[in-house]
Design an enzyme around this catalytic site. Structure first.
Site, PDB file in Angstrom:
ATOM      1  N   ARG A  62      11.035  54.705 -19.089  1.00 35.72           N
ATOM      2  CA  ARG A  62      12.117  53.765 -19.399  1.00 35.72           C
ATOM      3  C   ARG A  62      12.424  53.760 -20.888  1.00 35.72           C
ATOM      4  O   ARG A  62      11.517  53.861 -21.705  1.00 35.72           O
ATOM      5  CB  ARG A  62      11.682  52.358 -18.981  1.00 35.72           C
ATOM      6  CG  ARG A  62      12.240  51.951 -17.643  1.00 35.72           C
ATOM      7  CD  ARG A  62      11.608  50.710 -17.111  1.00 35.72           C
ATOM      8  NE  ARG A  62      11.700  49.546 -17.982  1.00 35.72           N
ATOM      9  CZ  ARG A  62      11.250  48.347 -17.641  1.00 35.72           C
ATOM     10  NH1 ARG A  62      10.692  48.177 -16.460  1.00 35.72           N
ATOM     11  NH2 ARG A  62      11.351  47.329 -18.465  1.00 35.72           N
ATOM     12  N   ARG A  91      10.402  42.470 -26.357  1.00 33.74           N
ATOM     13  CA  ARG A  91      10.413  41.892 -24.999  1.00 33.74           C
ATOM     14  C   ARG A  91       9.372  40.786 -24.879  1.00 33.74           C
ATOM     15  O   ARG A  91       9.612  39.762 -24.232  1.00 33.74           O
ATOM     16  CB  ARG A  91      10.176  42.999 -23.961  1.00 33.74           C
ATOM     17  CG  ARG A  91      11.424  43.854 -23.729  1.00 33.74           C
ATOM     18  CD  ARG A  91      11.090  45.256 -23.261  1.00 33.74           C
ATOM     19  NE  ARG A  91      10.387  45.263 -21.986  1.00 33.74           N
ATOM     20  CZ  ARG A  91       9.684  46.315 -21.529  1.00 33.74           C
ATOM     21  NH1 ARG A  91       9.610  47.419 -22.235  1.00 33.74           N
ATOM     22  NH2 ARG A  91       9.082  46.234 -20.370  1.00 33.74           N
ATOM     23  N   ARG A 102      14.119  33.674 -15.640  1.00 33.52           N
ATOM     24  CA  ARG A 102      13.468  33.844 -16.940  1.00 33.52           C
ATOM     25  C   ARG A 102      13.914  32.824 -17.957  1.00 33.52           C
ATOM     26  O   ARG A 102      13.582  32.943 -19.139  1.00 33.52           O
ATOM     27  CB  ARG A 102      13.794  35.222 -17.519  1.00 33.52           C
ATOM     28  CG  ARG A 102      13.075  36.296 -16.804  1.00 33.52           C
ATOM     29  CD  ARG A 102      13.139  37.590 -17.547  1.00 33.52           C
ATOM     30  NE  ARG A 102      12.906  38.612 -16.566  1.00 33.52           N
ATOM     31  CZ  ARG A 102      12.369  39.783 -16.813  1.00 33.52           C
ATOM     32  NH1 ARG A 102      12.035  40.108 -18.029  1.00 33.52           N
ATOM     33  NH2 ARG A 102      12.189  40.643 -15.849  1.00 33.52           N
ATOM     34  N   ARG A 113       3.403  53.876 -19.054  1.00 34.56           N
ATOM     35  CA  ARG A 113       4.093  53.737 -17.762  1.00 34.56           C
ATOM     36  C   ARG A 113       5.062  54.897 -17.518  1.00 34.56           C
ATOM     37  O   ARG A 113       5.767  55.332 -18.419  1.00 34.56           O
ATOM     38  CB  ARG A 113       4.889  52.438 -17.710  1.00 34.56           C
ATOM     39  CG  ARG A 113       5.794  52.406 -16.463  1.00 34.56           C
ATOM     40  CD  ARG A 113       6.367  51.083 -16.133  1.00 34.56           C
ATOM     41  NE  ARG A 113       6.912  50.400 -17.280  1.00 34.56           N
ATOM     42  CZ  ARG A 113       7.175  49.099 -17.300  1.00 34.56           C
ATOM     43  NH1 ARG A 113       6.954  48.373 -16.239  1.00 34.56           N
ATOM     44  NH2 ARG A 113       7.664  48.554 -18.378  1.00 34.56           N
ATOM     45  N   LYS A 158       4.054  42.988 -12.515  1.00 33.45           N
ATOM     46  CA  LYS A 158       4.921  42.388 -11.493  1.00 33.45           C
ATOM     47  C   LYS A 158       5.386  43.445 -10.481  1.00 33.45           C
ATOM     48  O   LYS A 158       5.229  43.271  -9.274  1.00 33.45           O
ATOM     49  CB  LYS A 158       6.153  41.743 -12.155  1.00 33.45           C
ATOM     50  CG  LYS A 158       5.824  40.652 -13.151  1.00 33.45           C
ATOM     51  CD  LYS A 158       7.084  40.026 -13.752  1.00 33.45           C
ATOM     52  CE  LYS A 158       7.883  40.930 -14.672  1.00 33.45           C
ATOM     53  NZ  LYS A 158       7.237  41.278 -15.940  1.00 33.45           N
TER      54      LYS A 158
END
Ligand code: AP5
Length: 219
Positions: free
Chosen positions: A155, A166, A91, A126, A18
């Site tokens: 993160r 998640r 969401r 990431r 995203k």
């Protein structure tokens, strides 16, 4: 002119791409990028009340309570007269209903589809550039210079264990959001190089505008 402000939503599992697609969409279309994950991380970093409340949920990979998120999003939308790109919101059914109640509807709801095992690889590799905000991946999208490489951060919720939580949260909620936006939903295969994914998205947005490329040529 014919270029009415665009209203775009992008959805998908954690690490489905995203944020990466939003970087490219924003560059092309100059929309206000409203990313609830980024907004929440900024609140946490600033130590605000909302941030303190959100932190615990984010650590556990759960949805932050609606009142926190809905308030943030409403404010940002009211500051986006030239069109918006909502990333990671809504969401849940309640969040979608909050927009419906304000008569705020997307022209398109893009759903990125990527298999779970790929999502896990994406999450653990990431990295983020705190200076530019750009998203990298050690393997798929490595930093351009050693200087950038040296300052990249990770993160806290980007571990294999946490992405599984998640993912669970995502699967439990996604269908209720799809039910609302089905008439404007476009499913995109997100398991391809990011430029290919973007090419599809660009075509879809161009179709919405009903005119070819040059739309933003005047900006
Ligand atoms: P949020 O920050 O939104 O996290 P997320 O949904 O888990 O999504 P990500 O940011 O992890 O992934 P992405 O899809 O943007 O992927 P990216 O482009 O970075 O939310 C965090 C938390 O905040 C939530 O868990 C929740 O607690 C809370 N929250 C947020 N919104 C909320 C809401 N509305 N209500 C309540 N709570 C909320 O890509 C991932 C990696 O893959 C990168 O390394 C990238 O380089 C790489 N990559 C991207 N595309 C490709 C490609 N095509 N090929 C190869 N690699 C790729």
């Amino acid at each position: 002119d014919g270029a009415a402000p665009l209203r775009v939503m992008i959805s998908g599992a954690p690490a489905s791409g995203k944020g990466t697609q939003c970087e490219m969409i924003v560059e092309q279309y100059n929309l206000a990028h409203i990313a609830t994950g980024d907004l929440l991380r900024a609140e946490v970093a600033a130590g605000t009340d909302a941030g303190k409340l959100a932190q615990d949920y984010m650590q556990k990979g759960q949805l932050v309570p609606n009142d926190v998120v809905v308030t943030m999003v409403k404010k940002k939308l009211s500051e986006a007269p030239n069109g918006w790109l909502l990333d990671g919101y809504p969401r849940s059914l309640t969040q979608a209903e909050a927009l419906e109640a304000l008569n705020i509807h997307p022209q398109i709801f893009i759903l990125l589809e990527v298999p779970d095992e790929i999502l896990v690889q994406r999450v653990v590799g990431r990295r983020l550039d705190p200076v530019t905000g750009k998203i990298y991946h050690l393997m798929y999208s490595p930093p351009e210079t050693p200087e950038i490489a040296a300052r990249l951060t990770q993160r806290e919720d980007d571990t294999e264990e946490k992405v599984k939580l998640r993912l669970k949260t995502h699967s439990a909620n996604v269908q209720s959001v799809i039910d609302i936006y089905k008439p404007v939903m476009k499913v995109v295969d997100g398991n391809r190089p990011k430029d290919q994914v973007f090419a599809d998205i660009k075509n879809m947005i161009m179709e919405l505008q009903g005119e070819p490329e040059k739309v933003n040529g005047c900006l």
